[in-house]
Design an enzyme around this catalytic site. Structure first.
Site, mmCIF file in Angstrom:
data_model
loop_
_atom_site.group_PDB
_atom_site.id
_atom_site.type_symbol
_atom_site.label_atom_id
_atom_site.label_comp_id
_atom_site.label_asym_id
_atom_site.label_seq_id
_atom_site.Cartn_x
_atom_site.Cartn_y
_atom_site.Cartn_z
ATOM 1 C CG ASP A 51 7.609 -60.266 -85.980
ATOM 2 O OD1 ASP A 51 8.414 -60.703 -86.831
ATOM 3 O OD2 ASP A 51 6.622 -59.565 -86.273
ATOM 4 C CG ASP A 56 8.580 -61.718 -90.855
ATOM 5 O OD1 ASP A 56 8.701 -61.979 -89.639
ATOM 6 O OD2 ASP A 56 8.192 -60.613 -91.273
#
Length: 531
Positions: free
Chosen positions: A94, A97
């Site tokens: 997203d 990360d």
């Protein structure tokens, strides 16, 4: 074939020669204008559009395809789902990360699909339709895998706590890839609803070009909506690890209305229309006046979609409820335009004119607002209507102009003279908070980089990222238009897929407008010269 010549015939520049003249004169004029006045003319929306779609390739999880254009990325997450005995390879990371969060990923695909539905022709004219379809399909392919049975949807792969302990390239991941699901005994109506909306919207996109795939997406969407509606509950109550990252603050009622709206658009089945009518009050669809639209809060989007049905003859008998939806949709538009009487009912703006909702990743609200305002402006223009705000009447041009001001702020028309779309223009964020972009590419150094090694050698570095995260829309400036390009300033320098997704359609729209304006101006100039 031999062409006959008529040496004694005098040639006149009649109308039959005009297309040739217009084409070549316009080309010359356009080149002159772009060369001499490039500083003051419109932004290069074609470049912004193509770059925005590159970002989704940088966020790919799974096996990277042969036609990958973002060459600093490689395969990652190839064992996702293995512990649970299910194939969960693929999908998108997203942000900066490597957790695959279902709710923001689904919203990203819904917005990419909505962009392709509203502005398909404009995207195609720009030569970016295939890339847009690929970006959508990368997400929907994953959702098909994640929806393993009618009442089971895998919600997340990895967890934020262990993931944030490491600063690694996705290709080197050593963090937990445990997967989490929602099911009958652990429901998640918001996640099921948003994923249903994404697949329903995508089914519309693929209907003309891939009918079988479109039908498959719709099949999953119908099952997911039924699951989410029958077994009700917030997904963050069932998947506790998500609470610190993507908690469902608005609850699930907006997602159920949102999903039903998209299913009605995809199927024309009255059952879904009746659902949004009968649950309009109980689920807050005609009750909530909302001034933001995001991965969590869908009310403004569904209210705007439903208000458009007022112009359809077959829906006239439901006018009372649809008018209530429209009132709420127009509250959102008026609040963005600062046209409500009470200042607390208007969205704040920075001194430079940017919509400002909150400190962390504010640009997500700007890009979604630009999209909703653009589509509503189109609707008012096409139906020859005006918007009635508390402080006065607004025409479609004013709404469009404000949407454009937000887009242009993103691209560099701001006090920092900086583009917040990475890779666009001469000045943009160089130290984006993104693990893969901030560490030397796996393609250049295949040596393993350990969990904390990335923090030791890369995270604290003052140097620009070795890999440019092209097309990423970062969190953006603070309420005073200030921006600090530091990797550890994650509130401002982290980017998310759902920031960029709405811009795909908006960039295509403004590119189309600029192209037609240039041709119109050239035509007018030439016609004047022949008088």
């Amino acid at each position: 074939m031999k062409m006959e010549t008529q040496p004694h015939k005098k040639h006149h520049f009649g109308t039959s020669h005009m297309p040739f003249l217009v084409q070549h004169c316009c080309l010359i004029i356009t080149l002159l204008i772009s060369t001499l006045f490039s500083i003051t003319t419109a932004f290069d929306y074609a470049d912004a559009l193509s770059k925005s779609l590159l970002y989704f390739e940088a966020q790919r999880s799974g096996r990277i395809p042969y036609n990958q254009r973002v060459t600093w990325r490689d395969h990652s997450g190839l064992t996702d789902g293995l512990e649970e005995g299910v194939d969960l390879v693929g999908g998108y990371y997203d942000a900066g990360d490597h957790v695959k969060f279902g709710l923001p990923m689904a919203f990203t695909i819904t917005m990419l699909s909505w962009s392709a539905i509203e502005y398909r022709q404009q995207i195609e004219e720009a030569g970016e339709l295939q890339h847009t379809l690929e970006a959508i399909k990368w997400g929907t392919d994953y959702f098909i895998k994640a929806h393993t049975s009618p009442n089971v949807l895998w919600a997340e792969v990895g967890d934020g706590d262990t993931d944030h302990y490491c600063w690694q390239r996705p290709e080197d991941m050593t963090t937990s890839r445990r997967a989490f699901k929602i099911e009958e005994n652990n429901p998640g109506s918001d996640l099921a609803g948003e994923t249903a909306a994404a697949m329903a919207a995508a089914s519309i996109v693929f209907k003309k070009t891939n009918a079988h795939y479109s039908h498959l997406l719709l099949h999953h969407a119908l099952q997911l909506f039924e699951f989410g509606d029958k077994y009700r509950g917030n997904y963050d109550a069932s998947v506790g690890v998500v609470k610190s990252y993507y908690a469902s603050v608005s609850g699930y009622m907006d997602e159920l209305l949102w999903a039903a709206t998209w299913l009605y658009k995809a199927t024309d089945n009255k059952m879904y229309f009746e659902y949004v009518l009968s649950n309009a009050h109980k689920f807050g669809g005609t009750g909530w006046s909302i001034s933001e639209f995001s991965w969590d809060v869908k009310y403004a989007g569904l209210q705007l979609m439903l208000s458009k049905l007022l112009r359809e003859e077959k829906e006239k008998k439901h006018r009372t409820i649809l008018e209530q939806y429209r009132t709420k949709a127009e509250y959102y538009v008026c609040s963005c335009l600062n046209k409500n009487n009470d200042s607390k009912d208007n969205v704040e703006r920075t001194p430079g004119g940017l919509l400002y909702i909150r400190e962390w990743n504010n640009m997500q609200y700007v890009s979604t607002a630009a999209f909703l305002l653009s589509t509503y402006s189109d609707y008012l223009e096409n139906t020859n209507q005006k918007l009635n705000c508390e402080t006065g009447t607004v025409d479609h041009e004013e709404i469009q102009s404000f949407a454009k001001s937000q887009v242009d702020y993103i691209l560099g028309s701001n006090p920092m003279n900086m583009s917040y779309l990475v890779g666009y223009g001469p000045k943009y964020p160089k130290r984006v908070h993104h693990r893969g972009a901030s560490i030397l590419s796996y393609k250049k150094n295949k040596g393993f980089i350990g969990c904390t090694q990335g923090y030791d050698n890369w995270y604290g570095s003052q140097e620009p990222n070795p890999n440019v995260l092209v097309g990423a829309l970062v969190g953006g400036p603070d309420g005073k238009d200030n921006f600090e390009d530091r990797r550890n300033n994650f509130m401002q320098t982290e980017a998310c897929t759902y920031n960029t997704a709405p811009l795909v359609g908006v960039f295509a729209k403004f590119l189309h407008i600029e192209n037609h304006k240039t041709v119109h101006d050239c035509n007018s100039l030439l016609l004047a010269s022949f008088k």
